[in-house]
Design an enzyme around this catalytic site. Structure first.
Site, PDB file in Angstrom:
ATOM      1  N   ASP A 121       0.735  -1.258  -0.077  1.00 35.82           N
ATOM      2  CA  ASP A 121       0.153  -0.141  -0.025  1.00 35.82           C
ATOM      3  C   ASP A 121       0.687   1.284  -0.070  1.00 35.82           C
ATOM      4  O   ASP A 121       1.961   1.342   0.281  1.00 35.82           O
ATOM      5  CB  ASP A 121      -0.972   0.019   1.100  1.00 35.82           C
ATOM      6  CG  ASP A 121      -0.200  -0.004   2.488  1.00 35.82           C
ATOM      7  OD1 ASP A 121       0.731  -0.515   2.559  1.00 35.82           O
ATOM      8  OD2 ASP A 121      -0.835   0.736   3.504  1.00 35.82           O
ATOM      9  N   GLU A 188       0.507  -1.254   5.791  1.00 39.52           N
ATOM     10  CA  GLU A 188       1.285  -0.799   6.594  1.00 39.52           C
ATOM     11  C   GLU A 188       1.007   0.626   6.777  1.00 39.52           C
ATOM     12  O   GLU A 188       1.401   1.175   8.119  1.00 39.52           O
ATOM     13  CB  GLU A 188       2.552  -0.998   5.867  1.00 39.52           C
ATOM     14  CG  GLU A 188       3.856  -0.699   6.799  1.00 39.52           C
ATOM     15  CD  GLU A 188       4.440   0.650   7.033  1.00 39.52           C
ATOM     16  OE1 GLU A 188       5.150   1.262   7.794  1.00 39.52           O
ATOM     17  OE2 GLU A 188       3.945   1.473   5.941  1.00 39.52           O
TER      18      GLU A 188
END
Length: 486
Positions: A121, A188
């Site tokens: 991400d 994350e």
């Protein structure tokens, strides 16, 4: 008096001799290395494969929402298409509907595995700033020797480089003795609670205990950025700060703004914030920051070398110097930053409650309970509630004397022969924290060469990576697998 003056002179002379002797002590001898063999890489093809992942918008939003599941599936498919060898030869699992775990079985089951990680991400692009980008943030443009776009530094660069390195070794016929895991979390940027934590739990359920992990966190700092050093420095993060958000909420009588009380909630909150600011968390030079100073001191120019080699005497001077820059001051203490304010519903209504959120990054060695107690003591107002919103202790520090640290440092020197290697503290957070229960050692390092302007690009505008640097990252990961799993 003459005897006293002589005694003082002798004491000062002895002190000076001790200081100079410490400063002139040669640095510990490093094991000899041979540069890693040259690996010819198809520059344009590698750049294009990285660019294609940038074009998939796997954005974790600021409201705590992870990427769109459809975008994650598209990225999974992109990786499967671009790296068919990896997907054929390695065991692959999708965990928590978005994260990926690959296992490359080793031939020697007695060796604890190694785990290399990255995340899929990226952070959002700040609204209204799209026009400031040289190329659109999700264009994956290849221009002027760079790949441009969100994720080129944080952290799709590592995802794709690990995949490239794996296929590179497979084509060369490499067969690992030590099992290698590749772990790609999908959230994350909002803490990794759904992705990395689930991967670590899956490993724990299977009884897997890895020798070491390597994640993002630190890089190669270019010469001149570290005062007193004329060489690039590869900083290996041994630990990361903890995370603590506190809400301070002040209560008072509400009502009409035409008849304000003596004690408005906003004023009460403002005074509480002022008292907290006036009483910062205590300073200390602790590991791994002290390890960093010890590693760099023998290589510094003489004035700085004298100071760093005698920290027992010059500690106050060092701390005073570090306080000059926020990024350096943060190495010394648990930081406190006001990030949110909430009060009122209308301009002529007195709010009965005003609240602020203080975000703390907790220094290793500090405990959350102690930080909260210090804030409450500073507030010193029974009408101001101090409440923990979210908290996570600082990570434990990896051991710079361990075999795995030596292996990582040797690999860095083999691929980047001119750099110094030193331990460091990561000021932000990474997915590494979730693997504490399954990893003997956790390191945070990707060999990105970072100039001052590059630091501003991370989570900022015009994120990009040099293609030459990217190829070196691929070579580094390939060499790390060879060294760690041979």
């Amino acid at each position: 008096m003459r005897r006293f003056a002589l005694a003082v002179a002798l004491a000062l002379g002895l002190l000076l001799a001790v200081l100079v002797t410490n400063a002139l002590r040669p640095p510990p001898a490093l094991p000899p290395i041979s540069p890693a063999p040259e690996r010819p890489l198809a520059r344009d093809a590698l750049a294009e494969r990285l660019a294609r992942t940038i074009r998939v918008e796997t954005v974790s939003r600021g409201d705590g929402q992870g990427p769109d599941p459809a975008a994650l599936r598209a990225l999974h498919a992109r990786l499967a298409s671009d790296f068919p060898g990896l997907h054929r030869a390695l065991e692959r699992e999708v965990i928590a509907q978005g994260s990926l775990l690959f296992r490359w079985p080793g031939s020697d089951a007695s060796l604890a595995p190694m785990l290399l990680m990255a995340h899929l991400d990226v952070v959002p692009v700040e609204p209204g700033t799209e026009g400031r980008w040289t190329h659109p943030p999700f264009s994956g443009a290849i221009d002027d020797g760079y790949v441009w776009g969100r994720g080129t530094l944080d952290d799709k660069v590592s995802v794709v480089a690990l995949a490239e390195a794996t296929e590179l070794l497979m084509r060369a016929g490499f067969a690992p003795r030590r099992t290698i895991y590749l772990a790609f979390g999908h959230d994350e940027e909002i803490g990794g609670d759904a992705g990395a934590r689930a991967i670590a739990q899956r490993l724990a359920e299977r009884g897997v205990r890895v020798a070491f992990t390597v994640d993002e966190g630190m890089g190669i700092v270019q010469r001149g950025l570290v005062p007193g050093l004329d060489r690039d420095v590869a900083l290996i993060g041994l630990a990361e700060k903890g995370y603590l958000s506190l809400e301070l909420a002040a209560s008072a009588v509400g009502g009409h703004s035409s008849t304000p009380p003596r004690e408005a909630s906003i004023y009460r909150l403002a005074r509480a914030l002022e008292r907290v600011e006036a009483r910062p968390q205590p300073e200390a030079i602790r590991r791994p920051v002290s390890d960093m100073f010890d590693a760099l001191a023998p290589h510094a120019s003489f004035p700085l070398r004298l100071v760093l080699c005698n920290r027992w005497l010059f500690d106050p001077l060092i701390r005073a110097a570090l306080r000059r820059e926020p990024a350096q001051a943060a190495l010394l203490h648990t930081t406190t930053a006001p990030t949110l304010l909430r009060a009122g519903v209308k301009d002529n209504v007195l709010p009965s409650r005003a609240a602020a959120v203080l975000n703390h990054r907790v220094l290793p060695g500090d405990r959350i309970d102690d930080v909260v107690a210090r804030v409450r003591s500073a507030v010193a107002d029974p009408n101001v509630e101090v409440r923990v919103v979210e908290g996570r202790e600082a990570s434990r520090s990896a051991d710079p004397g361990s075999e795995s640290y030596a292996l990582l440092a040797r690999t860095i020197r083999e691929v980047f022969p001119d750099v110094l290697v030193a331990p460091a503290l990561v000021l932000g957070g990474t997915d590494s924290k979730h693997y504490a229960g399954v990893a003997e050692q956790s390191f945070r390092f990707v060999p990105l060469r970072l100039a001052p302007e590059d630091l501003k690009r991370i989570h900022g505008t015009d994120e990009r990576v040099s293609i030459d640097d990217y190829l070196d990252i691929v070579r580094f990961f390939a060499r790390l697998m060879e060294n760690g799993a041979s």
